[in-house]
Write an enzyme that holds these catalytic residues in place. Structure first.
Site, PDB file in Angstrom:
ATOM      1  N   LYS A 101      30.082  43.621  44.860  1.00 27.67           N
ATOM      2  CA  LYS A 101      29.533  44.653  44.217  1.00 27.67           C
ATOM      3  C   LYS A 101      30.457  45.289  43.090  1.00 27.67           C
ATOM      4  O   LYS A 101      29.743  45.385  42.201  1.00 27.67           O
ATOM      5  CB  LYS A 101      29.533  45.727  45.363  1.00 27.67           C
ATOM      6  CG  LYS A 101      28.198  45.748  46.292  1.00 27.67           C
ATOM      7  CD  LYS A 101      28.126  46.958  46.840  1.00 27.67           C
ATOM      8  CE  LYS A 101      28.342  46.653  48.555  1.00 27.67           C
ATOM      9  NZ  LYS A 101      28.408  48.048  49.268  1.00 27.67           N
ATOM     10  N   ARG A 120      49.885  36.999  46.810  1.00 24.36           N
ATOM     11  CA  ARG A 120      49.837  35.735  45.665  1.00 24.36           C
ATOM     12  C   ARG A 120      51.082  34.960  45.903  1.00 24.36           C
ATOM     13  O   ARG A 120      52.140  35.414  46.439  1.00 24.36           O
ATOM     14  CB  ARG A 120      50.009  36.319  44.417  1.00 24.36           C
ATOM     15  CG  ARG A 120      48.629  36.627  44.028  1.00 24.36           C
ATOM     16  CD  ARG A 120      48.928  37.463  42.694  1.00 24.36           C
ATOM     17  NE  ARG A 120      47.593  38.394  42.499  1.00 24.36           N
ATOM     18  CZ  ARG A 120      46.657  37.917  41.719  1.00 24.36           C
ATOM     19  NH1 ARG A 120      46.727  36.680  41.219  1.00 24.36           N
ATOM     20  NH2 ARG A 120      45.806  38.823  41.428  1.00 24.36           N
ATOM     21  N   LYS A 152      32.249  36.998  39.736  1.00 25.13           N
ATOM     22  CA  LYS A 152      32.909  36.849  38.307  1.00 25.13           C
ATOM     23  C   LYS A 152      31.664  36.064  37.320  1.00 25.13           C
ATOM     24  O   LYS A 152      31.805  36.272  36.338  1.00 25.13           O
ATOM     25  CB  LYS A 152      34.270  36.285  38.147  1.00 25.13           C
ATOM     26  CG  LYS A 152      35.294  37.332  38.583  1.00 25.13           C
ATOM     27  CD  LYS A 152      35.702  38.291  37.723  1.00 25.13           C
ATOM     28  CE  LYS A 152      36.889  39.210  38.223  1.00 25.13           C
ATOM     29  NZ  LYS A 152      37.042  40.443  37.214  1.00 25.13           N
ATOM     30  N   PHE A 169      41.954  51.123  45.253  1.00 24.05           N
ATOM     31  CA  PHE A 169      42.026  50.048  46.667  1.00 24.05           C
ATOM     32  C   PHE A 169      42.988  48.819  46.340  1.00 24.05           C
ATOM     33  O   PHE A 169      43.756  48.768  47.555  1.00 24.05           O
ATOM     34  CB  PHE A 169      40.736  49.459  46.369  1.00 24.05           C
ATOM     35  CG  PHE A 169      40.237  48.336  47.456  1.00 24.05           C
ATOM     36  CD1 PHE A 169      40.176  48.788  48.814  1.00 24.05           C
ATOM     37  CD2 PHE A 169      40.073  47.300  47.185  1.00 24.05           C
ATOM     38  CE1 PHE A 169      39.858  47.822  49.863  1.00 24.05           C
ATOM     39  CE2 PHE A 169      39.802  46.163  48.253  1.00 24.05           C
ATOM     40  CZ  PHE A 169      39.774  46.633  49.549  1.00 24.05           C
ATOM     41  N   TYR A 217      34.380  36.265  44.858  1.00 25.40           N
ATOM     42  CA  TYR A 217      34.922  36.753  43.795  1.00 25.40           C
ATOM     43  C   TYR A 217      34.375  35.585  42.517  1.00 25.40           C
ATOM     44  O   TYR A 217      34.101  36.076  41.579  1.00 25.40           O
ATOM     45  CB  TYR A 217      36.424  36.438  44.018  1.00 25.40           C
ATOM     46  CG  TYR A 217      37.495  36.687  42.848  1.00 25.40           C
ATOM     47  CD1 TYR A 217      37.624  37.913  42.408  1.00 25.40           C
ATOM     48  CD2 TYR A 217      38.158  35.809  42.140  1.00 25.40           C
ATOM     49  CE1 TYR A 217      38.477  38.469  41.498  1.00 25.40           C
ATOM     50  CE2 TYR A 217      39.026  36.058  40.821  1.00 25.40           C
ATOM     51  CZ  TYR A 217      39.075  37.387  40.680  1.00 25.40           C
ATOM     52  OH  TYR A 217      39.940  37.530  39.563  1.00 25.40           O
ATOM     53  N   THR A 264      48.799  34.681  36.763  1.00 30.37           N
ATOM     54  CA  THR A 264      49.675  35.682  35.788  1.00 30.37           C
ATOM     55  C   THR A 264      50.588  36.123  36.801  1.00 30.37           C
ATOM     56  O   THR A 264      50.017  36.423  37.928  1.00 30.37           O
ATOM     57  CB  THR A 264      48.985  36.550  34.909  1.00 30.37           C
ATOM     58  OG1 THR A 264      47.855  35.746  34.201  1.00 30.37           O
ATOM     59  CG2 THR A 264      49.768  37.154  34.175  1.00 30.37           C
ATOM     60  N   ASP A 284      40.670  54.038  38.228  1.00 31.61           N
ATOM     61  CA  ASP A 284      41.025  53.045  39.332  1.00 31.61           C
ATOM     62  C   ASP A 284      40.594  53.718  40.860  1.00 31.61           C
ATOM     63  O   ASP A 284      40.846  55.017  40.692  1.00 31.61           O
ATOM     64  CB  ASP A 284      42.671  52.776  39.315  1.00 31.61           C
ATOM     65  CG  ASP A 284      42.853  51.509  39.897  1.00 31.61           C
ATOM     66  OD1 ASP A 284      43.399  50.593  39.347  1.00 31.61           O
ATOM     67  OD2 ASP A 284      42.773  51.123  41.264  1.00 31.61           O
ATOM     68  N   TYR A 316      23.626  41.351  27.938  1.00 31.21           N
ATOM     69  CA  TYR A 316      23.610  42.584  27.383  1.00 31.21           C
ATOM     70  C   TYR A 316      23.710  42.096  25.849  1.00 31.21           C
ATOM     71  O   TYR A 316      23.091  43.260  25.114  1.00 31.21           O
ATOM     72  CB  TYR A 316      24.660  43.273  27.988  1.00 31.21           C
ATOM     73  CG  TYR A 316      24.174  44.488  28.856  1.00 31.21           C
ATOM     74  CD1 TYR A 316      23.764  43.995  30.157  1.00 31.21           C
ATOM     75  CD2 TYR A 316      24.178  45.762  28.512  1.00 31.21           C
ATOM     76  CE1 TYR A 316      23.137  45.118  30.964  1.00 31.21           C
ATOM     77  CE2 TYR A 316      23.661  46.829  29.510  1.00 31.21           C
ATOM     78  CZ  TYR A 316      23.127  46.385  30.669  1.00 31.21           C
ATOM     79  OH  TYR A 316      22.778  47.118  31.618  1.00 31.21           O
ATOM     80  N   LYS A 333      27.156  50.235  25.925  1.00 31.48           N
ATOM     81  CA  LYS A 333      25.857  50.344  25.009  1.00 31.48           C
ATOM     82  C   LYS A 333      25.684  51.629  24.658  1.00 31.48           C
ATOM     83  O   LYS A 333      25.138  52.091  23.608  1.00 31.48           O
ATOM     84  CB  LYS A 333      24.729  49.952  26.117  1.00 31.48           C
ATOM     85  CG  LYS A 333      23.484  49.784  25.682  1.00 31.48           C
ATOM     86  CD  LYS A 333      22.380  49.436  26.660  1.00 31.48           C
ATOM     87  CE  LYS A 333      21.085  49.953  26.577  1.00 31.48           C
ATOM     88  NZ  LYS A 333      20.325  50.126  27.860  1.00 31.48           N
TER      89      LYS A 333
HETATM   90  N1  UDP Z   1      50.156  29.676  48.239  1.00 28.83           N
HETATM   91  C1  UDP Z   1      51.191  29.315  49.200  1.00 28.83           C
HETATM   92  N2  UDP Z   1      52.031  30.329  49.786  1.00 28.83           N
HETATM   93  C2  UDP Z   1      51.837  31.620  49.872  1.00 28.83           C
HETATM   94  C3  UDP Z   1      50.696  32.100  48.744  1.00 28.83           C
HETATM   95  C4  UDP Z   1      50.034  31.151  48.257  1.00 28.83           C
HETATM   96  O1  UDP Z   1      51.526  28.127  49.243  1.00 28.83           O
HETATM   97  O2  UDP Z   1      52.466  32.377  50.509  1.00 28.83           O
HETATM   98  C5  UDP Z   1      49.489  28.858  47.571  1.00 28.83           C
HETATM   99  C6  UDP Z   1      47.748  29.128  47.552  1.00 28.83           C
HETATM  100  O3  UDP Z   1      47.435  28.343  48.577  1.00 28.83           O
HETATM  101  C7  UDP Z   1      47.585  28.460  46.345  1.00 28.83           C
HETATM  102  C8  UDP Z   1      48.674  28.850  45.310  1.00 28.83           C
HETATM  103  O4  UDP Z   1      49.881  29.070  46.129  1.00 28.83           O
HETATM  104  O5  UDP Z   1      47.444  26.954  46.399  1.00 28.83           O
HETATM  105  C9  UDP Z   1      48.356  30.017  44.570  1.00 28.83           C
HETATM  106  O6  UDP Z   1      47.802  30.867  45.250  1.00 28.83           O
HETATM  107  P1  UDP Z   1      47.495  32.381  44.584  1.00 28.83           P
HETATM  108  O7  UDP Z   1      47.016  33.299  45.849  1.00 28.83           O
HETATM  109  O8  UDP Z   1      48.786  33.034  44.158  1.00 28.83           O
HETATM  110  O9  UDP Z   1      46.256  32.351  43.538  1.00 28.83           O
HETATM  111  P2  UDP Z   1      44.938  31.434  43.344  1.00 28.83           P
HETATM  112  O10 UDP Z   1      44.910  30.600  44.599  1.00 28.83           O
HETATM  113  O11 UDP Z   1      44.070  32.523  43.334  1.00 28.83           O
HETATM  114  O12 UDP Z   1      45.393  30.839  42.317  1.00 28.83           O
END
Ligand code: UDP
Length: 316
Positions: free
Chosen positions: A90, A185, A148, A35, A144, A174, A32, A158, A104
């Protein structure tokens, strides 16, 4: 003894996986760059003779004698991966290349942590693996999402070019222990806001949906995919909990569970924020005989207990 490398091993999913693999009796290398990963997540493993932490960025090649690689390294919450978007791309692409080269060289099996973000703003609901997605290639989430997607493409190339043994899982939202209280989140924000009696911030009108999987269920599935010997299916395989909730429902559940005095406030919806998301997990059920066992209420109770131990660090 099986030797396993976990990239992003100090992050939320990576650290949960390291604990699980150590408990299974494997030797674990945890890579890790810290970051977004946190040493606190792996503190209890540091003295274990079967665990080795290496501070390293997957942008740089590394050589380790290993049998399996779980490639989880990448900032994963929108605020974290948007902090340095070019670095996110990146990490997804060059990080995947470096780890594929390592697999590999040692004829190791490698599993990619892909994401439901490859479906973008989905026009098909729920999402099945054969849905090709609706990603904005130039939006603020594209570093992102496209990173991905490119990693998935590299994994398959690969396999086709060099017969590298690959597996790909697409991980839906999750939550649970070892989440960074400050990664922005929805689950970590709402619970930390509630525990600190701060306003609960709903983005948009709260009608957007997500499907939340408790981390123990997810880790169990990921290891099952890696160790599956019955099926030669490479992936991608959706992993998540199909229970679908609006953000308003989630906020209300957390308010009632924590008995907080917090009030809901509304903030602008970030651009390209998906309206709905729910995995179709019939493939995982069929291939690895898995489905999640921990429903949202139970998982939130467990998570609230965890966040009580870190709520003082919350400063989003
Ligand atoms: N969200 C929200 N309030 C917050 C953080 C996120 O309403 O304080 C909303 C965000 O706009 C999204 C959902 O919750 O619609 C899930 O967001 P998260 O960042 O957890 O995951 P992702 O969008 O990547 O699924």
């Amino acid at each position: 003894m099986k030797k396993v490398l976990v990239t992003g091993g100090a992050g939320f999913l990576g650290s949960n996986l390291c604990h699980y693999l150590i408990n299974k009796g494997y030797y674990v290398y945890c890579l890790d760059n810290l970051f977004t990963g946190r040493e606190a997540n792996i503190k209890d493993l540091m003295k274990n003779k079967n665990f080795k932490f290496i501070k390293h960025d997957v942008l740089n090649p590394i050589d380790l004698d290993i049998n399996e690689i779980y490639n989880a390294a990448c900032p994963a919450s929108p605020p974290a991966y948007q902090k340095s978007p070019s670095n996110t791309t990146k990490t997804c692409v060059i990080g995947a290349l470096n780890m594929l080269e390592l697999a590999k060289k040692h004829d190791a099996k490698i599993l990619q942590f892909s994401t439901s973000e490859v479906y973008g703003e989905p026009l098909v609901h729920p999402q099945k693996e054969d849905y090709r997605g609706n990603v904005n290639p130039i939006g603020i989430r594209s570093c992102y999402d496209e990173g991905k997607r490119c990693a998935e493409s590299l994994f398959f190339d690969y396999n086709r070019e060099y017969k590298t043994k690959i597996k790909i899982v697409r991980i839906f939202n999750t939550y649970g222990k070892y989440m960074d209280p400050n990664d922005g989140r929805v689950v970590s924000n709402f619970i930390c806001q509630a525990l600190n009696n701060m306003d609960i911030t709903i983005y948009g009108d709260g009608s957007q949906t997500r499907s939340f999987c408790y981390v123990d269920d997810l880790i169990n599935a990921i290891v099952k995919v890696m160790e599956d010997t019955k099926s030669d299916f490479l992936g991608p395989i959706n992993l998540g909990n199909p229970g679908e909730f609006t953000m308003l429902e989630l906020a209300k559940k957390i308010i009632s569970k924590t008995k907080t005095k917090s009030k809901i406030i509304y903030k602008p919806l970030p651009s390209d924020d998906p309206t709905q998301r729910r995995p179709d997990i019939s493939l995982a059920k069929k291939l690895i005989n898995w489905e999640p066992k921990i429903e949202l209420d139970e998982g939130l109770d467990k998570s609230i207990e965890y966040f009580k131990t870190v709520k003082g660090d919350f400063n989003v």
